[in-house]
Design a protein around this motif. Structure first.
Motif, short mmCIF file in Angstrom:
data_model
loop_
_atom_site.label_atom_id
_atom_site.label_comp_id
_atom_site.label_asym_id
_atom_site.label_seq_id
_atom_site.Cartn_x
_atom_site.Cartn_y
_atom_site.Cartn_z
N PHE A 37 11.10 3.30 -7.35
CA PHE A 37 11.09 4.94 -6.90
C PHE A 37 12.13 5.44 -8.20
O PHE A 37 11.61 7.29 -8.51
N THR A 38 12.64 5.64 -8.79
CA THR A 38 13.05 6.13 -10.57
C THR A 38 12.66 6.30 -11.13
O THR A 38 11.72 7.33 -11.71
N GLU A 39 11.71 5.93 -11.70
CA GLU A 39 10.78 5.59 -12.85
C GLU A 39 9.49 5.99 -11.86
O GLU A 39 8.62 7.41 -13.19
N THR A 40 9.21 6.53 -11.01
CA THR A 40 8.40 7.18 -10.90
C THR A 40 7.89 8.52 -10.23
O THR A 40 7.66 8.90 -10.39
N LYS A 92 -3.41 11.95 3.68
CA LYS A 92 -3.49 10.60 2.34
C LYS A 92 -2.87 9.39 2.36
O LYS A 92 -2.99 8.69 1.93
N ARG A 93 -0.85 9.80 2.95
CA ARG A 93 -0.20 8.91 3.24
C ARG A 93 -1.28 7.62 4.03
O ARG A 93 -0.55 6.19 3.90
N GLU A 94 -1.83 8.00 5.24
CA GLU A 94 -2.32 7.08 6.25
C GLU A 94 -3.49 6.13 5.58
O GLU A 94 -3.47 4.49 6.49
N GLU A 95 -4.08 6.67 4.99
CA GLU A 95 -4.88 5.89 3.80
C GLU A 95 -4.55 5.62 2.86
O GLU A 95 -4.80 4.10 2.85
N LEU A 96 -3.51 5.10 2.30
CA LEU A 96 -2.48 4.23 1.12
C LEU A 96 -2.07 3.77 1.89
O LEU A 96 -2.30 1.77 1.81
N LEU A 97 -1.15 3.96 3.65
CA LEU A 97 -0.76 2.39 3.84
C LEU A 97 -2.05 2.03 4.74
O LEU A 97 -1.72 0.34 4.56
N LYS A 98 -3.24 1.53 4.87
CA LYS A 98 -4.06 0.75 5.13
C LYS A 98 -4.33 -0.67 3.79
O LYS A 98 -4.65 -1.03 4.42
N GLN A 99 -4.57 0.24 2.78
CA GLN A 99 -4.03 -0.82 1.72
C GLN A 99 -2.43 -1.38 1.25
O GLN A 99 -2.35 -1.86 -0.12
N TYR A 111 8.35 0.26 7.24
CA TYR A 111 9.35 -0.40 7.27
C TYR A 111 8.63 -2.18 6.53
O TYR A 111 7.52 -2.11 6.95
N ILE A 112 9.52 -2.27 6.29
CA ILE A 112 8.53 -3.65 5.31
C ILE A 112 10.10 -5.14 5.38
O ILE A 112 11.18 -4.33 5.14
N ASN A 113 9.31 -5.60 5.82
CA ASN A 113 10.20 -6.88 5.21
C ASN A 113 11.22 -7.17 4.05
O ASN A 113 12.52 -8.02 3.50
N LYS A 114 10.25 -7.10 3.44
CA LYS A 114 10.57 -7.60 0.95
C LYS A 114 9.05 -7.28 0.74
O LYS A 114 7.90 -7.04 0.89
N ILE A 115 9.17 -6.62 -0.04
CA ILE A 115 8.40 -6.50 -1.50
C ILE A 115 6.84 -6.91 -2.06
O ILE A 115 5.88 -6.98 -2.54
N ALA A 116 7.84 -8.57 -2.07
CA ALA A 116 6.42 -9.03 -1.97
C ALA A 116 5.15 -9.01 -0.76
O ALA A 116 4.24 -9.67 -0.84
N ASP A 117 5.74 -8.43 0.50
CA ASP A 117 4.21 -8.09 1.10
C ASP A 117 3.43 -6.82 1.16
O ASP A 117 2.52 -6.93 1.93
N ILE A 118 4.13 -6.39 0.05
CA ILE A 118 3.23 -5.45 -0.11
C ILE A 118 2.66 -4.70 -1.68
O ILE A 118 3.00 -5.61 -2.33
N ASP A 119 1.97 -3.88 -1.58
CA ASP A 119 1.24 -4.08 -3.16
C ASP A 119 1.75 -2.98 -4.13
O ASP A 119 2.24 -1.86 -3.61
N GLU A 121 1.53 -1.39 -6.63
CA GLU A 121 0.84 0.71 -6.94
C GLU A 121 0.35 1.12 -5.90
O GLU A 121 0.50 2.41 -6.07
N VAL A 122 0.35 0.88 -5.01
CA VAL A 122 0.05 1.13 -3.95
C VAL A 122 1.35 1.96 -3.26
O VAL A 122 1.03 3.26 -3.07
N LEU A 123 2.64 1.71 -3.75
CA LEU A 123 3.45 1.96 -3.29
C LEU A 123 4.48 3.03 -4.50
O LEU A 123 4.34 4.15 -4.01
N LYS A 124 3.46 3.27 -5.23
CA LYS A 124 3.64 3.73 -6.20
C LYS A 124 3.11 4.81 -5.74
O LYS A 124 3.43 6.56 -6.08
#
Length: 142
Positions: A37-40, A92-99, A111-119, A121-124
């Motif tokens: 978050f700080t970097e982005t 655009k948020r909804e489109e990104l959330l699909k990936q 909501y996420i359980n852990k970072i390992a569950d998500i992409d 680059e899509v978070l950024k």
């Protein structure tokens, strides 16, 4: 009666808050999110209320007259799941959330359980999209 916002920016230590997270894995994810978050965003992390780590700030005013300040984006390593705060109201948020990967959504949170569950680059992209959308909607962002 004037509505008093519970979630306000304060000077509490973000690091002390993260260090107090019980789960070592969740604490590790919180530090990774802090970096992402700080970097982005380019903003320094600030505590908003007792449990939200926010980045940047904007002032909103609704048609109802309700107004206040909120972080542009943020997260909270809560006991059950990690809450991610992005702007709502942009398609655009909804489109990104699909990936995005494994997540659930609430009214204003993802909501996420852990970072390992998500992409990552899509978070950024979600962070950038949210900041851009809010800066366009509320031009006097900090």
């Amino acid at each position: 009666m004037v509505y008093e916002l519970k979630t306000k920016e304060d000077d509490s230590s973000v690091i002390e808050f993260i260090e107090a997270v019980e789960s070592p894995k969740k604490r590790e994810d919180a530090y990774r999110l802090l970096d992402i978050f700080t970097e982005t965003t380019g903003y320094q992390a600030k505590m908003w209320g007792p449990s939200i780590i926010g980045f940047g700030k904007y002032h909103y005013k609704y048609a109802t007259g309700h107004e206040g300040d909120a972080p542009l984006v943020g997260f909270s390593p809560r006991k059950a799941k990690i809450s991610l705060y992005f702007a709502t109201g942009d398609d655009k948020r909804e489109e990104l959330l699909k990936q995005f990967g494994k997540h659930t959504t609430g009214k204003a949170c993802v909501y996420i359980n852990k970072i390992a569950d998500i992409d990552g680059e899509v978070l950024k992209a979600l962070i950038t999209q949210s900041v851009t959308f809010l800066k366009e909607t509320y031009p006097d962002c900090e």
